[in-house]
Design a protein around this motif. Structure first.
Motif, PDB file in Angstrom:
ATOM      1  N   PHE A  64      -6.383   6.809   3.655  1.00  0.00           N
ATOM      2  CA  PHE A  64      -7.262   6.285   4.701  1.00  0.00           C
ATOM      3  C   PHE A  64      -7.206   4.760   4.762  1.00  0.00           C
ATOM      4  O   PHE A  64      -7.253   4.167   5.840  1.00  0.00           O
ATOM      5  CB  PHE A  64      -8.691   6.765   4.493  1.00  0.00           C
ATOM      6  CG  PHE A  64      -8.894   8.202   4.860  1.00  0.00           C
ATOM      7  CD1 PHE A  64      -8.532   8.682   6.104  1.00  0.00           C
ATOM      8  CD2 PHE A  64      -9.435   9.094   3.936  1.00  0.00           C
ATOM      9  CE1 PHE A  64      -8.709  10.012   6.438  1.00  0.00           C
ATOM     10  CE2 PHE A  64      -9.609  10.425   4.263  1.00  0.00           C
ATOM     11  CZ  PHE A  64      -9.246  10.890   5.520  1.00  0.00           C
ATOM     12  N   PHE A  65      -7.085   4.108   3.601  1.00  0.00           N
ATOM     13  CA  PHE A  65      -6.952   2.656   3.587  1.00  0.00           C
ATOM     14  C   PHE A  65      -5.672   2.231   4.297  1.00  0.00           C
ATOM     15  O   PHE A  65      -5.665   1.261   5.059  1.00  0.00           O
ATOM     16  CB  PHE A  65      -6.962   2.136   2.150  1.00  0.00           C
ATOM     17  CG  PHE A  65      -6.758   0.653   2.063  1.00  0.00           C
ATOM     18  CD1 PHE A  65      -7.785  -0.218   2.368  1.00  0.00           C
ATOM     19  CD2 PHE A  65      -5.537   0.136   1.668  1.00  0.00           C
ATOM     20  CE1 PHE A  65      -7.603  -1.590   2.290  1.00  0.00           C
ATOM     21  CE2 PHE A  65      -5.338  -1.225   1.586  1.00  0.00           C
ATOM     22  CZ  PHE A  65      -6.372  -2.093   1.903  1.00  0.00           C
ATOM     23  N   SER A  66      -4.586   2.948   4.068  1.00  0.00           N
ATOM     24  CA  SER A  66      -3.318   2.636   4.711  1.00  0.00           C
ATOM     25  C   SER A  66      -3.417   2.785   6.227  1.00  0.00           C
ATOM     26  O   SER A  66      -2.931   1.934   6.979  1.00  0.00           O
ATOM     27  CB  SER A  66      -2.216   3.546   4.157  1.00  0.00           C
ATOM     28  OG  SER A  66      -1.001   3.313   4.807  1.00  0.00           O
ATOM     29  N   ILE A  67      -4.048   3.856   6.681  1.00  0.00           N
ATOM     30  CA  ILE A  67      -4.225   4.063   8.120  1.00  0.00           C
ATOM     31  C   ILE A  67      -5.114   2.970   8.708  1.00  0.00           C
ATOM     32  O   ILE A  67      -4.833   2.425   9.785  1.00  0.00           O
ATOM     33  CB  ILE A  67      -4.812   5.463   8.391  1.00  0.00           C
ATOM     34  CG1 ILE A  67      -3.784   6.537   8.033  1.00  0.00           C
ATOM     35  CG2 ILE A  67      -5.249   5.605   9.851  1.00  0.00           C
ATOM     36  CD1 ILE A  67      -4.346   7.939   8.007  1.00  0.00           C
ATOM     37  N   SER A  71      -4.177   0.160  11.591  1.00  0.00           N
ATOM     38  CA  SER A  71      -4.986  -0.029  12.791  1.00  0.00           C
ATOM     39  C   SER A  71      -5.473  -1.472  12.908  1.00  0.00           C
ATOM     40  O   SER A  71      -5.491  -2.042  14.008  1.00  0.00           O
ATOM     41  CB  SER A  71      -6.179   0.916  12.790  1.00  0.00           C
ATOM     42  OG  SER A  71      -5.755   2.249  12.798  1.00  0.00           O
ATOM     43  N   LEU A  72      -5.857  -2.069  11.796  1.00  0.00           N
ATOM     44  CA  LEU A  72      -6.325  -3.450  11.805  1.00  0.00           C
ATOM     45  C   LEU A  72      -5.212  -4.406  12.221  1.00  0.00           C
ATOM     46  O   LEU A  72      -5.444  -5.318  13.029  1.00  0.00           O
ATOM     47  CB  LEU A  72      -6.868  -3.833  10.430  1.00  0.00           C
ATOM     48  CG  LEU A  72      -7.348  -5.272  10.274  1.00  0.00           C
ATOM     49  CD1 LEU A  72      -8.566  -5.527  11.172  1.00  0.00           C
ATOM     50  CD2 LEU A  72      -7.681  -5.568   8.822  1.00  0.00           C
ATOM     51  N   THR A  73      -4.022  -4.216  11.692  1.00  0.00           N
ATOM     52  CA  THR A  73      -2.920  -5.101  12.071  1.00  0.00           C
ATOM     53  C   THR A  73      -2.553  -4.931  13.533  1.00  0.00           C
ATOM     54  O   THR A  73      -2.223  -5.903  14.207  1.00  0.00           O
ATOM     55  CB  THR A  73      -1.694  -4.885  11.172  1.00  0.00           C
ATOM     56  OG1 THR A  73      -1.312  -3.517  11.219  1.00  0.00           O
ATOM     57  CG2 THR A  73      -1.966  -5.305   9.747  1.00  0.00           C
ATOM     58  N   ASP A  74      -2.604  -3.705  14.055  1.00  0.00           N
ATOM     59  CA  ASP A  74      -2.359  -3.495  15.481  1.00  0.00           C
ATOM     60  C   ASP A  74      -3.427  -4.178  16.326  1.00  0.00           C
ATOM     61  O   ASP A  74      -3.126  -4.783  17.354  1.00  0.00           O
ATOM     62  CB  ASP A  74      -2.317  -2.000  15.813  1.00  0.00           C
ATOM     63  CG  ASP A  74      -1.066  -1.322  15.308  1.00  0.00           C
ATOM     64  OD1 ASP A  74      -0.089  -2.040  14.981  1.00  0.00           O
ATOM     65  OD2 ASP A  74      -1.062  -0.073  15.234  1.00  0.00           O
TER      66      ASP A  74
END
Length: 104
Positions: A64-67, A71-74
């Motif tokens: 979940f952290f990776s996802i 999303s944050l970088t996008d």
């Protein structure tokens, strides 16, 4: 076998135009296979852990952290006007400066 797969995959990639979606799918499949192998390798240790569910919770939290990080970088890229197509891969090798200095 891995060398044959690597070489044949490279030849296919050079011969055919591959869309970004297809490349993304292939990379996600490869990551899934790696995670599955790691999970299978850790299974005996997990079963011996005091609370065996703790390893599963931490593994899921990492996913979940990776996802969330993706999303944050996008989101940041969209807000700043940047995008994934504006930069390529960055590779740093500590040996590169010494090799280039030795040949100069």
């Amino acid at each position: 076998m891995p060398a044959i797969g690597n070489i044949s995959g490279g030849l296919v990639a050079e011969r055919f135009e591959i869309s970004g979606d297809t490349l993304s799918l292939a990379l996600h499949v490869a990551a899934g296979i790696i995670l599955a192998v790691v999970g299978i390798e850790l299974l005996p240790t997990t079963l011996e852990a005091d609370p065996p569910w703790f390893v599963l919770v931490v593994f899921l939290a990492g996913g979940f952290f990776s996802i969330g990080l993706d999303s944050l970088t996008d989101f940041i890229a969209a807000r700043t006007g940047g995008g994934r197509t504006e930069s390529g891969a960055w590779v740093f090798s500590p040996a590169s400066p010494s090799i280039s200095l030795a040949t100069a």
